[in-house]
Design an enzyme around this catalytic site. Sequence first.
Site, PDB file in Angstrom:
ATOM      1  N   ASN A  71       0.742  -1.306  -0.143  1.00 56.70           N
ATOM      2  CA  ASN A  71      -0.271  -0.030   0.328  1.00 56.70           C
ATOM      3  C   ASN A  71       0.887   1.422  -0.079  1.00 56.70           C
ATOM      4  O   ASN A  71       0.315   2.368   0.225  1.00 56.70           O
ATOM      5  CB  ASN A  71      -1.057  -0.158   1.184  1.00 56.70           C
ATOM      6  N   ILE A  80       0.857   6.720   0.149  1.00 58.63           N
ATOM      7  CA  ILE A  80       0.040   5.579   0.697  1.00 58.63           C
ATOM      8  C   ILE A  80      -1.443   5.475  -0.065  1.00 58.63           C
ATOM      9  O   ILE A  80      -1.915   6.560  -0.231  1.00 58.63           O
ATOM     10  CB  ILE A  80       0.062   5.825   2.001  1.00 58.63           C
ATOM     11  N   CYS A  81      -1.740   4.391  -0.285  1.00 61.31           N
ATOM     12  CA  CYS A  81      -2.904   3.881  -1.154  1.00 61.31           C
ATOM     13  C   CYS A  81      -3.820   3.714   0.090  1.00 61.31           C
ATOM     14  O   CYS A  81      -4.051   2.716   0.571  1.00 61.31           O
ATOM     15  CB  CYS A  81      -3.001   3.103  -2.076  1.00 61.31           C
ATOM     16  N   VAL A  82      -4.661   4.663   0.657  1.00 56.59           N
ATOM     17  CA  VAL A  82      -5.781   4.337   1.498  1.00 56.59           C
ATOM     18  C   VAL A  82      -6.801   5.567   1.182  1.00 56.59           C
ATOM     19  O   VAL A  82      -6.629   6.569   0.738  1.00 56.59           O
ATOM     20  CB  VAL A  82      -5.375   4.989   3.024  1.00 56.59           C
TER      21      VAL A  82
END
Length: 180
Positions: free
Chosen positions: A87, A94-96
């Site tokens: 992620n 950050i992939c959130v």
Amino acid sequence: MAKKEEPLMDGPKRMNRELALMLEDKQNLQFRNLWVEPNNIYKWSGLLMPEAPPYDKGAYKMEIDFPLDYPFKPPRIHINTKMYHLNVNERGQICVPILEIEHWIPTTRIDQVLQVLLATINDPQPENAWHMEMAGEYRNDPVRFFKVADAWVQKYSERRPTEEELAKFARKRKKAMSKD
């Protein structure tokens, strides 16, 4: 008694309020050494200290950049320590979903964002991966994934500060902030 929702307020006022709440919070042991750039409330930094293996063996420098129209747009967070994580990309992004403009809710506080970020680091989310190949490795060969991740922790992560070093940092921050 239900907690009253805080009204939205202008960015700097709200950031100062959120900062004060985070500095008072002695329970959050996964995000430490919170620092605000002198004369720039829009730039924060800190140290992530995840609790799940293999990331629990290191610490990770990060930056939070707030847009001028915060809280109406999400902050940008970068992890500045190299990390083998599905992620987190090679630039530390950050992939959130909570940080994506189409999912951002202006009432979301930065401590809530950090809780989601740390939960994602502690428990990688293949459905939100930056690296699909790494997500496949995580799903199909977790032993290999964690072996590589552990090697990266050993090679690239920051040393975890001791409680004494954390207390010293807190005193230094308090002294610096009292000058502002």
